[in-house]
Design an enzyme around this catalytic site. Sequence first.
Site, mmCIF file in Angstrom:
data_model
loop_
_atom_site.group_PDB
_atom_site.id
_atom_site.type_symbol
_atom_site.label_atom_id
_atom_site.label_comp_id
_atom_site.label_asym_id
_atom_site.label_seq_id
_atom_site.Cartn_x
_atom_site.Cartn_y
_atom_site.Cartn_z
ATOM 1 C CE1 TYR A 142 -3.149 -2.863 0.013
ATOM 2 C CE2 TYR A 142 -3.974 -2.112 2.124
ATOM 3 C CZ TYR A 142 -4.060 -2.972 1.045
ATOM 4 O OH TYR A 142 -5.039 -3.923 0.997
ATOM 5 C CE LYS A 191 0.787 -17.783 -2.238
ATOM 6 N NZ LYS A 191 -0.088 -18.960 -2.025
ATOM 7 C CG ASP A 223 -2.728 -19.989 -0.181
ATOM 8 O OD1 ASP A 223 -1.919 -19.792 0.742
ATOM 9 O OD2 ASP A 223 -2.470 -20.734 -1.149
ATOM 10 C CG ASP A 247 -7.299 -4.016 3.866
ATOM 11 O OD1 ASP A 247 -8.291 -3.901 4.604
ATOM 12 O OD2 ASP A 247 -7.152 -3.362 2.811
ATOM 13 C CG ASP A 251 -12.641 -6.080 6.355
ATOM 14 O OD1 ASP A 251 -12.276 -5.482 7.382
ATOM 15 O OD2 ASP A 251 -13.155 -5.506 5.373
#
Length: 356
Positions: A142, A191, A223, A247, A251
């Site tokens: 980001y 990852k 994942d 992020d 959620d």
Amino acid sequence: MKFHIATIPGDGIGPDIVEQTLLVLKKIGEKFGHTFTFTETLAGGIAIDQVGEPLPQETLTICKNSDAVLLGAVGGPKWDTLPGDQRPEKALLGLRGELGLFANLRPALLYEPLKEACTLRSDLVEGGLDLMVVRELTGGIYFGERGRRQGKYGEEAYDTEAYSKPEVERIARVAFEIALKRNKRVTSVDKANILESSRLWRAVVEEVAQDYPEVELNHLYVDNAAMQLVRNPKQFDVLVTTNMFGDILSDEASMITGSIGMLPSASLGKNSLGMYEPIHGSAPDIAGQDKANPLATILSGAMMLRHSFQLEEEARAIESAVIKVLEQGYRTGDIMSVGMKQVGTTEMGQLVQENL
Ligand code: NAD
């Protein structure tokens, strides 16, 4: 003890839910012998309307001179047509950046009296759910280099994920310190089978873990973590991860609980100054109607006591009062179910105070 808190009610339901939280904090002050003082300041749409920008310099100064910041919510349809960098939400990024808030803590807690709101099968959350997502907030993709360029097939766009060792180390320490106060388990999500930045992330987390021998560490690919969160969320205590993975996963974790009006958050930096806010937005559809659930903001107040002021007993007092109110059957509209007693924002706040 004395603490000075900057309050940013913001837009929509923000002023109502912040007001109830301040009353709860005042009650805690009386009960435990602390003095909390408050300075209200502007950010978001209301700041655009009154002074022409979403995050005035005066607000930043007030926040920097405080022991903690309590924020309601910002934004609303009135400002939706403004360009991106002039919108109310710009205030949030500005506050995080200017206050150096690199760690975002998002607990996902399923309260026993609200277990019907959970979106998962009841046997998967039997006995409740209590996990903490620790998200890196000021680095990664980001904030990395991005742009457009001419590639082999014409115009292409790119974003870059980059993490330095110190950035990973400081967020890992936050996660391990929190785990020490909880069930002493950290799951680091990356990852590393594909991304070089994840391989560094994993190596640094391993290094930091050496300083916390009493905390159990494991690693998951993102994942798999996304799957495990809905397959068996109770396996987790503290999850620590990058800005983008956090992020998404925070959620996912919070939605498992099914109650957006119940979930608090904290953003922390290298000193004790933190910013505390509910995870929900300004809910313009119910603003000014005494319908908003103030509990997420009240619980953010509890996080403030715990993380910025080291007042664990006082934080727990608020959390137990919230549970008692739920056990007594009181609900705001968003968490209402058959047989319960529906109350408004003000009454819910009063009930928490009475149960302290
Ligand atoms: P929202 O969270 O404001 O509302 C989503 C739904 O949940 C609405 O139906 C709302 O009524 C309900 N809801 C949310 N909080 C509630 C509460 N405490 N009690 C009862 N019901 C509640 O999300 P949205 O509608 O996508 O966004 C509205 C505005 O808020 C937008 O301008 C958005 O940009 C902004 N926003 C701000 C923040 C923030 O300040 N941190 C976060 C998210 C969205």
